[in-house]
Design a protein around this motif. Structure first.
Motif: not given
Lengths: 681, 282
Positions: A436-441, A395-402, A522-530
């Protein structure tokens, strides 16, 4: 309820106002936007929308800003996809704008333009922001003229001040709020949540009270304001009608443990109770020290059958948010996004429901891969945890903007005006302006997943009454021809009945989810996953993709909603449910996602019953529950409403984190609510 | 020693103060024609089928056919329903087993000022078991008894000594009428009521108000008279529940209440207040 409120409520219910709307098809701007770079497209879209809007004022309308055009602008992109939506699920900084006025914001922008004079991009962004403000001025001026012409001096006077200057009264602050939320929605943002209204509006409320304005007068304004938030609800739909994100969070505590409940908190609850409308959807922030009075107040709303308040436990949410990396003041100022996602307001552009962990599918994969050769249950358990870990990586790879540039939508958006940091840095929200640019799951179907493993543990390893190949064959056959085995599986211990073995399995799965996802970049402006316990609509959608599971659930059947028992579980009762769902340390996966309790509406026949429900909520909080929503349900009424929807236009139910009108839901969601009631006492 | 239980409810809202777990004991010497808990009447274990969610697959009836020759529910049906909608009603537990289930929730029960209520059926029909359970809970939580009061006076006094709270049902004061609608005499019931009132144990008097049966002026007056003579000034009234017949179907029984259930029962507040009694409709 005053005459004015009754009049507005009647106007809302009659829906006559919808006849003034213009059917503008898709409001297609593909031609007009040809050659305009993507980042510059949103400005002409909002300009076109606001300039096409005509003021609509109801008799003695205190707020106005009703939608006139049915659709907001859209265009077809190079891939042939129609683009309209502009993101959502955040709490904009209403208070900042209301407290300054847009003239002051324009001054700030000019100062920044001077400072960034050499940086073309930043200047371009800041100039765009000024144009947004100009477009807002045009529509608010047209409303002011319309109000003057209609002899509506109260609104006209308010619009003579806001949005240009700061609000000077509670009423003006509400009008300013209405302008912001209306224009954000015209800009195709969805799920703009209201946040801690009783906190940021309190200074205006308090100052009015000090000027001698009565509680009753301010209650009337609040009620008229709430009614205005229900207008055009049919145009502001999310995944289902009613899913419009207008969550309001009341009360809570500060970092010193002081209660933040104030008179306005109670005025908001009174207004919601008297109106019995689906918006705003009230959340109460509570903790271990919350007095019974608050729970009893909340229970009166539950009794109305509104499906709210939802309760959010500060003792769990705040430590979780701190563990993710939010600063102390921000975590204590938390609010919920559209449904239940714990977010911090004003400064974040988190996407709290980016992905879904489909727990039962992971468990199913593990069972199919290991059961034949597993020496003991722990091998299956370890395989399930490994599946979860792998899925988190995927999931992290799929949603990574990179890796997936499609997840980036760079534009100069109007919402940047209401997000701290954007103007200051001269950067759009989509380009790193926010903090913050965090992603939740989501974590969907935890009970089904734990129940499936518990059934395997019981029948294959403990009793040895079923062989691995027999069980796998039954799953492959979707239990056709294996009905007795299905019955046996359904008879195994289930999450929700306070049985330690199965609850411990659930805890291990959630632990794996925590370890594999929380705080990972999450590779987005220093964001992390939750990681969280919510499901949104995934208790239906993800469940459709999951074949038969070892708990006895057939392929495609729905899971429990968010953090709830499987719908086929015969429950001992609410005490066992709250124990099962508070055993795990929820501070570890508090992206959000409530336990739903269905309580039969006869419980509320008298005051004593109300108090008991309040005590039940309190017990949940004391035991360390993180979030709770309660449905007051009468199964017979719901069934009758499916047959005769015309008789139940105002029947409200809680769905997956929001309250909607039962008859406006798709059948599959109606059926799920009904099925949940099968085992209520 | 075991007791036979047909249900343990974790959040019963009409069985005493606070959050309460209520233990429903199976078996009742009364046959009130309006009874809405028919599964509590017989002491024997029964088979119950929930109508909601049934796939009509016939697996349950097939088991009956194999055993008896005709399609019916038999204990073996329980294990074949793919939706698990059939269950046996009636579980035998020792006092220790029952208390172990309750103890898991004692903290929440006590936090809310609640406790445990023994109901039924008629809990006093299994008085020894109830007494033993209550003794095990002594000092741990609030122990309540919900009863029709129908049992030998010496047994009643013994159980009462273990009670912290009693919910006492009165139905009809006229003995002939009582026999007609409940199948038993009310002699013990009235005597035990007086014992209760004199005992100092806190209690609530309740009446299931049945249209044309006990909502009459005569019965209301007679009840009020008795209550006044016992120094009672409060009556909780449970109006007849029109849905009462629903469970009979699940048990495969007929519901014949012997009165017109469509009539609203009459609450005679004016008579009650003549006797200084406040009536509260639940």
């Amino acid at each position: 309820m005053t005459q004015n409120v009754k009049k507005a409520l009647a106007a809302l219910c009659s829906a006559e106002y919808k006849k003034q709307r213009i059917d503008n098809g898709e409001f297609d701007m593909t031609e007009a936007l040809r050659g305009v770079p993507k980042k510059l497209r949103r400005l002409p879209m909002l300009e076109a929308m606001l300039d096409a809007e005509k003021p609509i004022l109801w008799e003695d309308d205190l707020f106005g800003f009703h939608r006139c055009n049915k659709k907001t602008p859209s265009y077809v992109d190079a891939n042939g996809k129609r683009i309209r939506s502009n993101g959502g699920n955040v709490t904009p900084n209403y208070a900042g704008a209301i407290g300054k006025g847009f003239d002051a914001v324009l001054e700030e922008i000019d100062a920044k333009i001077a400072r960034f004079a050499d940086d073309e991009d930043r200047v371009e962004f800041l100039e765009t922001m000024k144009q947004y403000v100009a477009a807002v001025y045009r529509i608010s001026d047209r409303y002011r003229h319309a109000a003057e012409e209609a002899g509506n001096t109260r609104l006209a006077e308010a619009l003579g001040r806001v949005p240009r200057q700061a609000a000077t009264s509670y009423y003006e602050a509400c009008v300013f709020f209405k302008i912001i939320t209306y224009t954000l929605r015209c800009a195709s943002y969805y799920h703009m949540t209201i946040g801690r209204f009783d906190q940021y509006m309190y200074p205006y409320y308090q100052s009015d009270r000090e000027k001698g304005i009565s509680r009753e007068e301010l209650l009337e304004i609040t009620e008229l304001f709430f009614i205005s938030l229900n207008v055009d609800g049919d145009l502001y739909i999310g995944m289902q009608q009613g899913d419009n994100g207008q969550s309001m969070v009341l009360g809570g505590y500060d970092k010193h443990g002081n209660s933040m409940y104030n008179e306005l908190s109670f005025v908001c609850m009174d207004a919601a109770e008297e109106l019995s409308l689906i918006d705003p959807k009230i959340n109460l922030r509570v903790n271990k020290t919350t007095p019974d009075e608050i729970y009893e107040y909340g229970t009166r709303l539950t009794k109305q059958g509104l499906g709210f308040p939802q309760y959010c436990n500060d003792d769990i949410a705040v430590p979780y948010l701190l563990s993710i990396g939010y600063e102390e003041d921000e975590a204590w100022d938390y609010t919920v996004a559209a449904c239940w996602e714990y977010i911090v307001p004003n400064c974040a552009f988190d996407v709290p429901n980016r992905a879904t962990m489909n727990f039962p599918l992971m468990v199913n994969n593990a069972i199919h891969a290991t059961l034949e050769n597993a020496k003991d249950f722990s091998e299956v358990m370890e395989a399930a945890k490994a599946e979860i870990a792998q899925e988190c990586d995927r999931l992290r790879a799929f949603w990574s903007p990179l890796q997936n540039p499609a997840t980036i939508n760079r534009n100069y958006g109007y919402l940047s005006l209401f997000t701290d940091g954007c103007i200051e840095k001269g950067l759009d929200l989509s380009m790193g302006g926010a903090k913050y640019y965090n992603y939740g799951c989501h974590g969907a179907g935890i009970a089904t997943a734990a129940d499936a493993l518990e059934a395997v543990r019981t029948v294959v390893f403990e009793e040895k009454s079923v062989t691995p190949s027999e069980l796998l064959a039954a799953l492959d056959a979707d239990f056709v021809g294996y009905e007795s085995l299905q019955n046996r599986l359904l008879s195994c211990p289930k999450m929700g009945n306070n049985v330690d073995t199965v609850d411990t399995i659930a805890g291990e799965l959630m632990g794996a989810f925590d370890a594999s996802l929380n705080r990972k970049p999450n590779d987005k402006f220093g964001g992390v996953w939750r990681a969280g316990t919510g499901s949104a609509l995934e208790y239906i959608q993800s469940a459709k993709r999951c074949p038969a599971t070892a708990d006895g659930r057939r392929a495609g059947e729905a899971y429990g909603c968010s953090f709830s028992p499987a719908i086929t579980t015969r429950l001992n009762g609410p005490l066992s449910v709250i124990r099962s769902f508070t055993k795990f340390d929820l501070k570890r996966i508090a992206n959000g996602g409530p336990l739903t309790l269905e309580v039969h509406d006869t419980v509320f026949r008298n005051e004593e019953g109300e108090k008991k429900v309040a005590q039940l909520v309190k017990a949940f909080v004391m035991l360390g529950g993180h979030q709770l929503q309660i449905n007051s349900i009468n199964r017979e009424r719901l069934l009758d409403a499916q047959e005769h929807p015309e008789n139940y236009p105002n029947l409200i139910v809680r769905v997956w984190g929001w309250s909607g009108y039962f008859c406006e839901l798709d059948r599959v969601y109606q059926d799920h609510v009904i099925q949940r009631t099968e085992f209520t006492v | 020693m075991t007791g036979r239980i047909f249900s343990i409810e974790e959040f019963s809202t009409y069985d005493g103060p606070g959050i309460r777990m209520t233990v429903f004991l199976k078996g009742c010497p009364l046959r009130c024609t309006w009874c809405h808990n028919p599964e509590g009447q017989t002491h024997g274990v029964e088979i119950v089928r929930s109508p909601n969610g049934c796939l009509a697959c016939g697996a349950c009836l097939k088991m009956g056919e194999l055993e008896t020759g005709s399609p019916c529910l038999v204990p073996a049906s329980v294990a074949v329903c793919p939706r698990k909608l059939i269950r046996l009603c009636g579980e035998d537990l020792t006092p220790e087993e029952l208390i172990a289930r309750i103890e898991k929730n004692l903290d929440v029960l006590n936090m809310s000022g609640g406790g445990v209520t023994f109901s039924g059926g008629e809990p006093l029909a299994q008085a020894g078991f109830v007494e033993a359970c209550m003794r095990l809970l002594r000092g741990k939580t609030n122990r309540a008894l919900q009863t029709s009061g129908y049992c030998k006076p010496e047994i009643f006094s013994r159980v009462l000594a273990e009670c912290d709270f009693v919910l006492y049902d009165l139905k009809l004061i006229d003995d002939a009428m009582h026999r007609r609608y409940t199948g038993v005499s009310n002699e013990w019931i009235l005597e035990n009521y007086r014992t209760l009132a004199a005992s100092g144990v806190p209690f609530i008097t309740r009446i299931p108000l049945i249209p044309t049966v006990n909502d009459t002026e005569t019965n209301t007056r007679a009840m009020a008279e008795l209550m006044r003579s016992c120094g009672v000034d409060r009556l909780e009234i449970l109006p007849y529940n029109k849905m009462a017949g629903g469970k009979y179907l699940m048990l495969g029984r007929e519901y014949e209440p012997g009165f017109d259930g469509s009539v609203e029962p009459i609450v005679r507040h004016e008579i009650l207040s003549e006797y200084g009694i406040e009536g509260k409709v639940l």
